[in-house]
Motif scaffolding. Structure first.
Motif, PDB file in Angstrom:
ATOM      1  N   VAL A  52     -10.280 -16.557  26.120  1.00  0.00           N
ATOM      2  CA  VAL A  52     -10.180 -16.077  27.496  1.00  0.00           C
ATOM      3  C   VAL A  52     -11.501 -15.430  27.899  1.00  0.00           C
ATOM      4  CG1 VAL A  52      -8.943 -14.551  29.091  1.00  0.00           C
ATOM      5  CG2 VAL A  52      -7.721 -15.594  27.180  1.00  0.00           C
ATOM      6  N   GLY A  53     -11.999 -15.826  29.057  1.00  0.00           N
ATOM      7  CA  GLY A  53     -13.176 -15.185  29.629  1.00  0.00           C
ATOM      8  C   GLY A  53     -12.745 -14.165  30.653  1.00  0.00           C
ATOM      9  N   THR A  54     -13.398 -13.009  30.646  1.00  0.00           N
ATOM     10  CA  THR A  54     -13.041 -11.931  31.566  1.00  0.00           C
ATOM     11  C   THR A  54     -14.299 -11.216  32.062  1.00  0.00           C
ATOM     12  OG1 THR A  54     -12.905 -10.181  29.894  1.00  0.00           O
ATOM     13  CG2 THR A  54     -10.908 -11.496  30.251  1.00  0.00           C
ATOM     14  N   THR A  55     -14.103 -10.394  33.058  1.00  0.00           N
ATOM     15  CA  THR A  55     -15.136  -9.459  33.500  1.00  0.00           C
ATOM     16  C   THR A  55     -14.529  -8.067  33.455  1.00  0.00           C
ATOM     17  OG1 THR A  55     -14.530  -9.713  35.828  1.00  0.00           O
ATOM     18  CG2 THR A  55     -16.286 -11.140  34.991  1.00  0.00           C
ATOM     19  N   LYS A  86      -0.986  -8.444  29.313  1.00  0.00           N
ATOM     20  CA  LYS A  86      -1.001  -7.052  28.855  1.00  0.00           C
ATOM     21  C   LYS A  86      -2.423  -6.596  28.538  1.00  0.00           C
ATOM     22  CE  LYS A  86       2.884  -5.856  26.148  1.00  0.00           C
ATOM     23  NZ  LYS A  86       3.643  -6.070  24.890  1.00  0.00           N
ATOM     24  N   LEU A  87      -3.188  -7.478  27.902  1.00  0.00           N
ATOM     25  CA  LEU A  87      -4.580  -7.177  27.561  1.00  0.00           C
ATOM     26  C   LEU A  87      -5.392  -6.893  28.823  1.00  0.00           C
ATOM     27  CD1 LEU A  87      -6.813  -7.265  25.242  1.00  0.00           C
ATOM     28  CD2 LEU A  87      -7.171  -9.620  25.967  1.00  0.00           C
ATOM     29  N   LEU A  88      -5.234  -7.758  29.818  1.00  0.00           N
ATOM     30  CA  LEU A  88      -5.964  -7.585  31.079  1.00  0.00           C
ATOM     31  C   LEU A  88      -5.601  -6.265  31.741  1.00  0.00           C
ATOM     32  CD1 LEU A  88      -5.559 -11.192  32.504  1.00  0.00           C
ATOM     33  CD2 LEU A  88      -7.629 -10.207  31.506  1.00  0.00           C
ATOM     34  N   GLN A  89      -4.313  -5.968  31.753  1.00  0.00           N
ATOM     35  CA  GLN A  89      -3.847  -4.741  32.406  1.00  0.00           C
ATOM     36  C   GLN A  89      -4.309  -3.496  31.645  1.00  0.00           C
ATOM     37  OE1 GLN A  89       0.405  -4.601  32.869  1.00  0.00           O
ATOM     38  NE2 GLN A  89       0.313  -2.900  34.295  1.00  0.00           N
ATOM     39  N   GLU A  90      -4.137  -3.496  30.337  1.00  0.00           N
ATOM     40  CA  GLU A  90      -4.463  -2.306  29.554  1.00  0.00           C
ATOM     41  C   GLU A  90      -5.961  -1.994  29.553  1.00  0.00           C
ATOM     42  OE1 GLU A  90      -3.894  -0.546  25.063  1.00  0.00           O
ATOM     43  OE2 GLU A  90      -2.276  -1.702  25.974  1.00  0.00           O
ATOM     44  N   PHE A  91      -6.789  -3.031  29.604  1.00  0.00           N
ATOM     45  CA  PHE A  91      -8.232  -2.819  29.524  1.00  0.00           C
ATOM     46  C   PHE A  91      -8.925  -2.998  30.881  1.00  0.00           C
ATOM     47  CE2 PHE A  91      -6.910  -3.583  25.216  1.00  0.00           C
ATOM     48  CZ  PHE A  91      -7.645  -2.652  24.493  1.00  0.00           C
ATOM     49  N   HIS A  92      -8.130  -3.130  31.936  1.00  0.00           N
ATOM     50  CA  HIS A  92      -8.652  -3.225  33.310  1.00  0.00           C
ATOM     51  C   HIS A  92      -9.684  -4.352  33.444  1.00  0.00           C
ATOM     52  CE1 HIS A  92      -6.555   0.538  33.907  1.00  0.00           C
ATOM     53  NE2 HIS A  92      -7.219   1.035  32.892  1.00  0.00           N
ATOM     54  N   LEU A  93      -9.258  -5.548  33.049  1.00  0.00           N
ATOM     55  CA  LEU A  93     -10.125  -6.715  33.066  1.00  0.00           C
ATOM     56  C   LEU A  93      -9.629  -7.737  34.079  1.00  0.00           C
ATOM     57  CD1 LEU A  93     -10.279  -7.128  29.197  1.00  0.00           C
ATOM     58  CD2 LEU A  93     -12.057  -6.130  30.640  1.00  0.00           C
ATOM     59  N   THR A  94     -10.517  -8.620  34.495  1.00  0.00           N
ATOM     60  CA  THR A  94     -10.178  -9.706  35.398  1.00  0.00           C
ATOM     61  C   THR A  94     -10.522 -11.020  34.706  1.00  0.00           C
ATOM     62  OG1 THR A  94     -10.758  -8.322  37.286  1.00  0.00           O
ATOM     63  CG2 THR A  94     -10.601 -10.695  37.685  1.00  0.00           C
ATOM     64  N   VAL A  95      -9.592 -11.970  34.731  1.00  0.00           N
ATOM     65  CA  VAL A  95      -9.862 -13.277  34.116  1.00  0.00           C
ATOM     66  C   VAL A  95     -10.927 -14.014  34.914  1.00  0.00           C
ATOM     67  CG1 VAL A  95      -8.919 -15.577  33.639  1.00  0.00           C
ATOM     68  CG2 VAL A  95      -7.570 -13.574  33.110  1.00  0.00           C
ATOM     69  N   ASP A  96     -11.872 -14.568  34.190  1.00  0.00           N
ATOM     70  CA  ASP A  96     -12.890 -15.434  34.780  1.00  0.00           C
ATOM     71  C   ASP A  96     -13.432 -16.324  33.665  1.00  0.00           C
ATOM     72  OD1 ASP A  96     -14.929 -16.752  36.029  1.00  0.00           O
ATOM     73  OD2 ASP A  96     -16.002 -14.963  36.671  1.00  0.00           O
ATOM     74  N   ASN A  97     -12.782 -17.463  33.470  1.00  0.00           N
ATOM     75  CA  ASN A  97     -13.187 -18.349  32.390  1.00  0.00           C
ATOM     76  C   ASN A  97     -14.541 -19.003  32.645  1.00  0.00           C
ATOM     77  OD1 ASN A  97     -11.131 -18.011  30.412  1.00  0.00           O
ATOM     78  ND2 ASN A  97      -9.735 -19.062  31.793  1.00  0.00           N
ATOM     79  N   ASN A 116     -19.597  -9.525  31.239  1.00  0.00           N
ATOM     80  CA  ASN A 116     -18.690 -10.647  31.001  1.00  0.00           C
ATOM     81  C   ASN A 116     -18.254 -10.573  29.545  1.00  0.00           C
ATOM     82  OD1 ASN A 116     -19.175 -11.535  33.626  1.00  0.00           O
ATOM     83  ND2 ASN A 116     -20.890 -12.806  32.984  1.00  0.00           N
ATOM     84  N   ILE A 117     -16.948 -10.676  29.343  1.00  0.00           N
ATOM     85  CA  ILE A 117     -16.377 -10.465  28.019  1.00  0.00           C
ATOM     86  C   ILE A 117     -15.528 -11.669  27.635  1.00  0.00           C
ATOM     87  CG2 ILE A 117     -14.901  -8.949  26.635  1.00  0.00           C
ATOM     88  CD1 ILE A 117     -15.443  -6.757  28.807  1.00  0.00           C
ATOM     89  N   ALA A 118     -15.694 -12.130  26.393  1.00  0.00           N
ATOM     90  CA  ALA A 118     -14.891 -13.223  25.858  1.00  0.00           C
ATOM     91  C   ALA A 118     -13.950 -12.674  24.788  1.00  0.00           C
ATOM     92  CB  ALA A 118     -15.789 -14.301  25.268  1.00  0.00           C
ATOM     93  N   PHE A 119     -12.740 -13.195  24.773  1.00  0.00           N
ATOM     94  CA  PHE A 119     -11.766 -12.829  23.745  1.00  0.00           C
ATOM     95  C   PHE A 119     -11.300 -14.085  23.026  1.00  0.00           C
ATOM     96  CE2 PHE A 119     -11.369  -9.344  26.745  1.00  0.00           C
ATOM     97  CZ  PHE A 119     -11.243  -8.241  25.931  1.00  0.00           C
ATOM     98  N   VAL A 120     -11.171 -13.972  21.715  1.00  0.00           N
ATOM     99  CA  VAL A 120     -10.530 -15.000  20.903  1.00  0.00           C
ATOM    100  C   VAL A 120      -9.251 -14.371  20.384  1.00  0.00           C
ATOM    101  CG1 VAL A 120     -10.699 -16.487  18.878  1.00  0.00           C
ATOM    102  CG2 VAL A 120     -12.757 -15.939  20.192  1.00  0.00           C
ATOM    103  N   LEU A 121      -8.122 -15.030  20.655  1.00  0.00           N
ATOM    104  CA  LEU A 121      -6.822 -14.527  20.212  1.00  0.00           C
ATOM    105  C   LEU A 121      -6.165 -15.556  19.296  1.00  0.00           C
ATOM    106  CD1 LEU A 121      -7.121 -13.902  23.546  1.00  0.00           C
ATOM    107  CD2 LEU A 121      -5.154 -12.493  22.979  1.00  0.00           C
ATOM    108  N   ILE A 122      -5.652 -15.083  18.181  1.00  0.00           N
ATOM    109  CA  ILE A 122      -4.922 -15.940  17.254  1.00  0.00           C
ATOM    110  C   ILE A 122      -3.583 -15.278  16.976  1.00  0.00           C
ATOM    111  CG2 ILE A 122      -4.878 -17.006  14.969  1.00  0.00           C
ATOM    112  CD1 ILE A 122      -7.946 -16.937  15.023  1.00  0.00           C
ATOM    113  N   ASP A 123      -2.521 -16.008  17.254  1.00  0.00           N
ATOM    114  CA  ASP A 123      -1.164 -15.504  17.026  1.00  0.00           C
ATOM    115  C   ASP A 123      -0.863 -15.589  15.534  1.00  0.00           C
ATOM    116  OD1 ASP A 123       1.545 -14.952  16.907  1.00  0.00           O
ATOM    117  OD2 ASP A 123       2.009 -16.072  18.723  1.00  0.00           O
TER     118      ASP A 123
END
Length: 156
Positions: free
Chosen positions: A5-8, A120-131, A96-103
């Motif tokens: 996921v790409g975020t800002t 939840k990640l976006l909300q808790e860390f106040h991020l906006t998705v932008d791939n 700009n922040i990238a996340f790698v998530l593995i379940d």
């Protein structure tokens, strides 16, 4: 299941951010790595890093005791954590922040669960998705230590 996921967003204190992310990942039973998206050359770059890191653990050739750190090493193309952090780790400030998530629970595709964790990640860390922040260019390759001579061999 590997998700990128790409975020800002803004990181005010890196240590606090990383600690909060560690707690969040444990609560969600996910491996989560955070990276500077300006040093990412597309989603495939991070999926490949995650796959190589998982394979290293499967073959017991991992350099670290943490899958998240192993992903960092592969994504940066480094074998030392401090060099990898310097090259591709997040910095303080707006970025700009990238996340790698593995379940680590289902180990298979559960898009509904993953989407919930991402929200939840976006909300808790106040991020906006932008791939779009994951799209690399020739400057990205230079940040990763690829020479101009090597870059010239890559089709545009």
């Amino acid at each position: 299941m590997i998700t990128v996921v790409g975020t800002t967003g803004t990181i005010k204190d890196i240590d606090v951010f990383v600690q909060r992310l560690l707690v969040f990942s444990e609560e969600e039973t996910m491996v989560i790595q955070v990276l500077d998206a300006s040093a990412v050359y597309g989603t495939d770059h991070l999926v490949s890093a995650a796959m190589h890191a998982m394979r290293a653990f499967d073959h017991q050739t991992n350099a670290t005791n943490s899958l998240a750190l192993e992903i960092l090493l592969y994504a940066a193309g480094e074998r030392q954590i401090h060099k990898a952090i310097k090259k591709i780790g997040v910095k303080k400030g707006e970025q700009n922040i990238a996340f790698v998530l593995i379940d680590t629970v289902t180990k298979k595709s559960d898009e509904k669960r993953m989407e919930g964790v991402i929200q939840k990640l976006l909300q808790e860390f106040h991020l906006t998705v932008d791939n779009n922040v994951l799209e690399g260019d020739r400057d990205t390759l230079r940040k990763l230590g690829i020479s101009d001579k090597e870059i010239r061999t890559i089709p545009k």
